[in-house]
Design a protein around this motif. Structure first.
Motif, PDB file in Angstrom:
ATOM      1  N   ALA A   1      91.761  74.266  91.580  1.00 21.24           N
ATOM      2  CA  ALA A   1      91.861  74.370  92.928  1.00 21.24           C
ATOM      3  C   ALA A   1      90.873  75.888  93.564  1.00 21.24           C
ATOM      4  CB  ALA A   1      93.083  75.838  92.411  1.00 21.24           C
ATOM      5  N   ASP A   2      90.455  75.328  95.013  1.00 18.31           N
ATOM      6  CA  ASP A   2      89.443  75.950  96.123  1.00 18.31           C
ATOM      7  C   ASP A   2      88.505  75.803  95.784  1.00 18.31           C
ATOM      8  OD1 ASP A   2      91.586  76.640  97.630  1.00 18.31           O
ATOM      9  OD2 ASP A   2      91.779  78.968  95.700  1.00 18.31           O
TER      10      ASP A   2
ATOM     11  N   THR B   1      83.354  77.128  91.269  1.00 19.68           N
ATOM     12  CA  THR B   1      82.476  77.010  90.387  1.00 19.68           C
ATOM     13  C   THR B   1      83.203  78.399  89.451  1.00 19.68           C
ATOM     14  OG1 THR B   1      80.452  76.425  91.505  1.00 19.68           O
ATOM     15  CG2 THR B   1      80.588  77.154  89.555  1.00 19.68           C
ATOM     16  N   LYS B   2      83.506  79.243  89.278  1.00 22.00           N
ATOM     17  CA  LYS B   2      84.380  80.183  88.885  1.00 22.00           C
ATOM     18  C   LYS B   2      85.694  79.801  87.856  1.00 22.00           C
ATOM     19  CE  LYS B   2      85.576  84.935  88.058  1.00 22.00           C
ATOM     20  NZ  LYS B   2      85.650  86.175  88.739  1.00 22.00           N
ATOM     21  N   THR B   3      86.413  78.986  88.235  1.00 18.95           N
ATOM     22  CA  THR B   3      88.058  78.427  87.901  1.00 18.95           C
ATOM     23  C   THR B   3      87.180  77.624  87.421  1.00 18.95           C
ATOM     24  OG1 THR B   3      88.748  79.162  90.169  1.00 18.95           O
ATOM     25  CG2 THR B   3      89.882  77.457  88.476  1.00 18.95           C
ATOM     26  N   LEU B   4      86.500  76.512  87.174  1.00 18.90           N
ATOM     27  CA  LEU B   4      86.247  75.330  86.366  1.00 18.90           C
ATOM     28  C   LEU B   4      84.973  75.745  84.866  1.00 18.90           C
ATOM     29  CD1 LEU B   4      85.744  72.911  85.642  1.00 18.90           C
ATOM     30  CD2 LEU B   4      82.868  72.753  87.128  1.00 18.90           C
ATOM     31  N   LEU B   5      84.311  76.617  85.139  1.00 17.93           N
ATOM     32  CA  LEU B   5      83.525  77.742  83.709  1.00 17.93           C
ATOM     33  C   LEU B   5      84.822  78.333  82.651  1.00 17.93           C
ATOM     34  CD1 LEU B   5      80.918  79.277  85.355  1.00 17.93           C
ATOM     35  CD2 LEU B   5      80.495  77.993  83.787  1.00 17.93           C
ATOM     36  N   GLY B   6      85.811  79.245  83.327  1.00 15.97           N
ATOM     37  CA  GLY B   6      86.941  79.267  82.600  1.00 15.97           C
ATOM     38  C   GLY B   6      87.780  78.064  81.963  1.00 15.97           C
TER      39      GLY B   6
ATOM     40  N   LEU C   1      82.772  69.830  93.845  1.00 15.91           N
ATOM     41  CA  LEU C   1      82.240  71.031  94.446  1.00 15.91           C
ATOM     42  C   LEU C   1      81.834  72.365  93.499  1.00 15.91           C
ATOM     43  CD1 LEU C   1      83.407  71.000  98.124  1.00 15.91           C
ATOM     44  CD2 LEU C   1      81.318  70.736  98.065  1.00 15.91           C
ATOM     45  N   ALA C   2      82.993  71.895  92.849  1.00 18.89           N
ATOM     46  CA  ALA C   2      82.323  73.454  92.000  1.00 18.89           C
ATOM     47  C   ALA C   2      82.000  72.612  91.261  1.00 18.89           C
ATOM     48  CB  ALA C   2      84.403  73.115  91.216  1.00 18.89           C
TER      49      ALA C   2
END
Length: 208
Positions: free
Chosen positions: A131-132, A135-140, A165-166
């Protein structure tokens, strides 16, 4: 071989049947060593050969008389001591393109995939959409899925753009399309992540 399919939020999404001929091959160190050595040798570029004394287009006429000139007894202007002369002990063209049988290469890739399946470090994902593209989302998501320190992610024909991209800022995550799957990168990673599309492409690659 059956393996659970995961989603990025660590939720199960059914099982997938992996082809034993691709993901259950007993790894052999000698085969993997041959393929990795071949792959690294193929990466090397040969040096451009320098022009030595015999390759320089200058006159071969004797520079001066042998005695009485008050200078050294040079034979011609192609000597390395002169500007424009040939290089002494210059770089030579070398061949870094060894050959390796296609069957051995294919077997090595199967063994590399099987080594992760055997060790339990193979994860199959339903999709890689982030989503969007954050990178922060991917790390989680990676923390929930218990990814290793170095992770290789292989997608289908092309890597999902949002995931690419993430992951672009994460030096511990390497992303490849299925066509780029190779033994060296697979063995170097602690965790191997395949999408459903990647599994289909890899199995079709060997069955085709």
């Amino acid at each position: 071989m059956k393996i659970k399919v995961q989603t990025l939020d660590a939720q199960g999404n059914g099982d997938i049947e992996l082809n034993d001929a691709v993901f259950a091959v007993e790894p052999r160190a000698d085969i993997l060593h041959r393929v990795v050595t071949w792959q690294l040798e193929k990466r090397r570029e040969t040096a451009r050969g320098t022009r030595e004394r015999a390759d320089v287009a200058r006159t071969g006429k004797k520079f001066g008389r042998q005695k009485g000139g008050g200078t050294a007894r040079h034979g011609d202007r192609r000597a390395p001591v002169f500007i424009g002369g040939g290089k002494a002990h210059g770089a030579r063209v070398r061949d870094f393109n060894p050959s390796l049988n296609k069957k051995i290469r294919a077997l090595g890739l199967k063994m590399a995939l099987s080594s992760h399946a055997k060790a339990g470090s193979l994860i199959v994902m339903d999709s890689l959409t982030i989503a969007d593209s954050k990178t922060k989302t991917l790390l989680g998501n990676m923390e929930q899925l218990n990814f290793g320190k170095k992770t290789l992610v292989i997608d289908g024909d092309a890597v999902d753009n949002s995931f690419a991209l993430a992951a672009g800022n994460l030096h511990t995550v390497n992303v490849l399309p299925a066509q780029g799957a190779n033994v060296y990168d697979i063995l170097k990673s602690d965790t191997l992540v395949l999408t459903r599309a990647a599994v289909e492409k890899l199995e079709a690659r060997f069955n085709g």
